[in-house]
Write an enzyme that holds these catalytic residues in place. Structure first.
Site, PDB file in Angstrom:
ATOM      1  NE  ARG A   3       8.923  13.909  12.765  1.00 51.03           N
ATOM      2  CZ  ARG A   3       7.793  14.068  12.375  1.00 51.03           C
ATOM      3  NH1 ARG A   3       6.879  13.861  13.350  1.00 51.03           N
ATOM      4  NH2 ARG A   3       7.432  13.478  11.036  1.00 51.03           N
ATOM      5  N   GLY A   4       8.931  17.493  11.553  1.00 51.47           N
ATOM      6  CA  GLY A   4       7.537  17.690  10.742  1.00 51.47           C
ATOM      7  C   GLY A   4       7.498  19.272  10.508  1.00 51.47           C
TER       8      GLY A   4
ATOM      9  CG  ASP B 274       8.732  18.301   4.782  1.00 52.82           C
ATOM     10  OD1 ASP B 274       8.390  17.086   4.514  1.00 52.82           O
ATOM     11  OD2 ASP B 274       9.149  18.611   5.911  1.00 52.82           O
TER      12      ASP B 274
ATOM     13  CE  LYS C 110      11.056  12.029   6.280  1.00 49.77           C
ATOM     14  NZ  LYS C 110      12.245  12.505   6.594  1.00 49.77           N
TER      15      LYS C 110
HETATM   16  O1  MRU Z   1      12.164  14.393   8.479  1.00 50.34           O
HETATM   17  P1  MRU Z   1      10.776  14.867   9.039  1.00 50.34           P
HETATM   18  O2  MRU Z   1      10.341  13.670  10.235  1.00 50.34           O
HETATM   19  O3  MRU Z   1      10.786  16.100   9.844  1.00 50.34           O
HETATM   20  O4  MRU Z   1       9.734  14.597   7.967  1.00 50.34           O
HETATM   21  C1  MRU Z   1       8.283  14.833   8.265  1.00 50.34           C
HETATM   22  C2  MRU Z   1       7.637  14.724   6.925  1.00 50.34           C
HETATM   23  O5  MRU Z   1       8.106  14.368   5.745  1.00 50.34           O
HETATM   24  C3  MRU Z   1       6.242  15.231   7.022  1.00 50.34           C
HETATM   25  O6  MRU Z   1       5.328  14.270   6.257  1.00 50.34           O
HETATM   26  C4  MRU Z   1       6.110  16.606   6.585  1.00 50.34           C
HETATM   27  O7  MRU Z   1       6.909  17.234   7.263  1.00 50.34           O
HETATM   28  C5  MRU Z   1       4.576  16.887   6.940  1.00 50.34           C
HETATM   29  S1  MRU Z   1       4.357  17.197   8.652  1.00 50.34           S
HETATM   30  C6  MRU Z   1       2.808  17.671   8.756  1.00 50.34           C
END
Ligand code: MRU
Length: 353
Positions: A50-51, A243, A254
């Protein structure tokens, strides 16, 4: 200052992809082997990986895994089957644009490469590896630019972050946490406040874990405590990842990020977004157009096997992301430097990657 090996959430090794299972950290460090694109799609959906940038890297390898399993030797047939692979991967998570960006880059490479299908497959593997290597470089550059953009005083900064935008969320090093890392390495970090990040707890589980690996002083707080900490003068700046960033600088990250940005503005604390340039989606005029993923309500009503809410009679709403308006963002830090959100438009037409 660093006392650990670097963390790489996605590794290509011996003809398969190894993913750190992020659903099990910090209790267990386990690695999942991925050999088929359908398994990569499932790993993205279930958040083993994830991320935003890490999802992009994983999807690129997913495209290669799908490509190598295609039996067709006819080029047109191969490209048509590759589109099916792409569509499966696109259906995993809707918000992080890096996923779509990486898939599009892999498809463009396949369409633009001459030669046999075997040659195309080899080029696709190289492209996935390039996307991964570039992301690592990008994160390091973001770290440096972010460090330069941080307030000059006090000398030792107390930073706050939300979710996990660290090595685990990228090819390595991290975006927002990359800035934190760079500040730590430069001797400019006093402490990181990590919002626990309900409901998936990426801050408490993953950001805290990464900090512990490197000896970075970290204090976990519930995000409901961020405004209080700011009010008590405990935070000098906020740094978060992204994202998807719309053309006007509105930024999806997030869920919970928006309220942190509002609190930061109320206390005169600069709020920075750190992300690769490929996270900017110039197709979208504003944050209103960013698709927001809604996840299973079980994430809200249960932690592990413990039920939190009454069995019946409760409704749930579980958006995984929110949008912080550009007006609350001091600067967007990409590998090209730190710019005010309003200046993004000047980069329109300059391709990422
Ligand atoms: O739902 P996730 O854990 O994939 O969300 C991650 C985030 O919101 C991060 O802040 C974002 O993807 C940036 S990661 C470098």
């Amino acid at each position: 200052m660093s006392n650990s090996n670097p963390v790489y959430p996605v590794i290509w090794h011996d003809d398969r992809v190894l993913l750190i299972d992020q659903t099990r950290l910090p209790q267990e460090y386990t690695v999942v082997e991925i050999r088929h694109y359908e398994d990569m799609a499932a790993a993205i959906k279930t958040m083993i990986v994830r991320g935003a940038p890490a999802i992009g890297v994983a999807a690129a390898y997913g495209m290669y895994l799908g490509a190598r399993a295609i039996a067709a030797t006819d080029r047109q047939q191969f490209l048509s089957e590759l589109e099916t692979v792409a569509e499966t991967l696109r259906q995993t998570r809707p918000t992080a644009v890096n996923l779509f960006w990486a898939i599009a880059r892999m498809l463009k490479t396949a369409r633009g490469t001459l030669g046999s299908v075997d040659h195309l497959k080899a080029v696709l593997l190289e492209t996935a590896q390039t996307i991964q290597a570039e992301d690592l470089q990008t994160c390091r550059a973001i770290g440096e630019h972010g460090l330069n953009a941080l307030p000059k005083t006090p000398e030792k900064l107390r930073l706050l972050t939300h979710c996990n935008a660290g090595a685990l969320a990228t090819a390595g090093y991290g975006t927002a946490l990359g800035v934190v890392r760079s500040a730590w390495i430069a001797g400019r970090l006093e402490r990181l406040y990590a919002d626990e990040t309900r409901p998936r707890l990426q801050g408490a589980k993953l950001t805290a874990w990464e900090c512990v690996q490197e000896g970075i002083p970290v204090t976990v707080i519930a995000e409901g405590m961020a405004a209080h900490c700011m009010n008590r003068g405990m935070v000098d700046a906020v740094v978060v990842g992204a994202d998807r960033i719309a053309a006007n600088g509105d930024t999806a990250n997030k869920i919970g990020t928006y309220q942190v940005a509002i609190a930061a503005r109320a206390h005169g604390i600069p709020f920075f977004v750190a992300a690769p340039f490929s996270t900017v989606d110039f197709e979208l005029a504003s944050g209103r157009e960013i698709p927001i993923e809604e996840r299973d309500p079980v994430e809200l009503y249960q932690i592990g096997t413990t039920r939190l809410t009454p069995e019946r009679g409760v409704d749930y709403y579980n958006p995984a992301f929110d949008v912080t308006p550009a007006s609350l963002i001091a600067a967007i830090v990409t590998e090209r430097g730190a710019i005010a959100p309003g200046e993004l438009a000047q980069w329109r037409g300059v391709q990422a990657g």
